[in-house]
Design an enzyme around this catalytic site. Structure first.
Site, PDB file in Angstrom:
ATOM      1  N   CYS A 134      63.552  53.378  11.170  1.00 54.16           N
ATOM      2  CA  CYS A 134      63.864  52.505  12.444  1.00 54.16           C
ATOM      3  C   CYS A 134      62.916  51.686  12.954  1.00 54.16           C
ATOM      4  O   CYS A 134      62.745  50.512  12.912  1.00 54.16           O
ATOM      5  CB  CYS A 134      64.463  53.442  13.661  1.00 54.16           C
ATOM      6  SG  CYS A 134      63.040  54.411  14.176  1.00 54.16           S
ATOM      7  N   HIS A 188      63.265  56.896  18.598  1.00 49.69           N
ATOM      8  CA  HIS A 188      64.013  56.029  17.962  1.00 49.69           C
ATOM      9  C   HIS A 188      64.059  54.509  18.462  1.00 49.69           C
ATOM     10  O   HIS A 188      64.033  54.361  19.578  1.00 49.69           O
ATOM     11  CB  HIS A 188      65.414  56.409  17.777  1.00 49.69           C
ATOM     12  CG  HIS A 188      66.357  55.772  16.779  1.00 49.69           C
ATOM     13  ND1 HIS A 188      66.116  55.588  15.379  1.00 49.69           N
ATOM     14  CD2 HIS A 188      67.503  54.829  16.970  1.00 49.69           C
ATOM     15  CE1 HIS A 188      66.934  54.970  14.949  1.00 49.69           C
ATOM     16  NE2 HIS A 188      67.763  54.573  15.787  1.00 49.69           N
ATOM     17  N   HIS A 200      70.157  48.617  14.256  1.00 49.20           N
ATOM     18  CA  HIS A 200      69.049  49.518  13.862  1.00 49.20           C
ATOM     19  C   HIS A 200      68.998  50.153  12.720  1.00 49.20           C
ATOM     20  O   HIS A 200      70.189  50.142  12.139  1.00 49.20           O
ATOM     21  CB  HIS A 200      68.740  50.632  14.951  1.00 49.20           C
ATOM     22  CG  HIS A 200      69.888  51.553  15.053  1.00 49.20           C
ATOM     23  ND1 HIS A 200      70.220  53.031  15.149  1.00 49.20           N
ATOM     24  CD2 HIS A 200      71.323  51.377  14.776  1.00 49.20           C
ATOM     25  CE1 HIS A 200      71.222  53.397  15.224  1.00 49.20           C
ATOM     26  NE2 HIS A 200      72.128  52.687  15.015  1.00 49.20           N
TER      27      HIS A 200
END
Length: 240
Positions: A134, A188, A200
């Site tokens: 990520c 994240h 993402h």
């Protein structure tokens, strides 16, 4: 038999042949009038499609300004459509707003990110060849598109003093969005693309994709957002 009856029979035969020829010609004309040209669809479904197309063509012609053709899709529309982010034909209001928001701000960064849709997830990855995790994905996109080098980890990006903390209702395309997916704040990160959606690199076994922040999973895990001064970053070479 006298000559008169023979001549009469010949005239009758010629008349019959002429009548037959006329009938055949008329039949051919009627057949040509009812037979569709090569490539035309027949049957109820085909006729329905033709009628729909004719109606669409008529509507397009009427909607276009006099002397001008309706404009074709621009590059941004085509880019988003090819990646399944806009529906073909008449766009629903959500897709229209998404398209407008991408055009309005941070379009270069957002479109750069969308270029990597489908690249596989790789823990620790930070390139197309190796895949992305990520934070590797967000770091790569910011550096490549606007020359801003972000810290490597998601939590470090969230705490970067050069980024402005913003509320969820202030989000604009190009903002970083953070989530708690590992029982840890800012574990994240993704990039907001507009209309409640973000792009993402999700997790092992998956690939870069667009998802909706309003889905229950993401909504309850959202922990904050950050905004970079993209214009300033684009004007100054990366110094970090």
């Amino acid at each position: 038999m006298s000559l008169a009856p023979v001549a009469l029979l010949k005239r009758l035969a010629s008349a019959c042949l002429l009548a037959a020829g006329c009938a055949a010609h008329a039949q051919g004309v009627a057949h040509a009038a009812t037979t569709p040209p090569p490539g035309t669809m027949t049957g109820a479904y085909g006729q329905s499609l033709q009628q729909q197309q004719a109606a669409a063509d008529k509507a397009t012609t009427q909607a276009a300004p006099a002397g001008r053709h309706a404009p074709t899709q621009d590059a941004v529309s085509r880019f988003l459509s090819e990646r399944g982010l806009l529906n073909g034909g008449a766009e629903p209001s959500g897709s229209s707003r998404l398209l407008a928001s991408v055009r309005d701000t941070a379009s270069e960064l957002v479109l750069s990110a969308m270029n990597f849709l489908g690249v596989r997830y790789k823990l620790g990855g930070n390139s197309v060849e190796n895949g992305f995790d990520c934070s590797g994905f967000t770091r790569h996109i910011f550096e490549m598109s606007v020359g801003l080098v972000l810290p490597r980890r998601a939590d470090e990006q969230a705490r970067d003093s050069s980024l402005l903390s913003i509320r969820r209702d202030e989000l604009k395309p190009g903002d970083l969005v953070f989530f708690n997916t590992m029982r840890r704040t800012f574990s994240h990160v993704g990039i907001y693309v507009g209309e409640g959606k973000f792009i993402h690199a999700p997790r092992t076994g998956s690939a870069v994709r667009v998802e909706d922040m309003r889905d229950s999973y993401w909504a309850k895990r959202f922990t904050g957002a950050r905004r970079a001064d993209l214009k300033a970053a684009a004007e100054v070479p990366a110094a970090r």
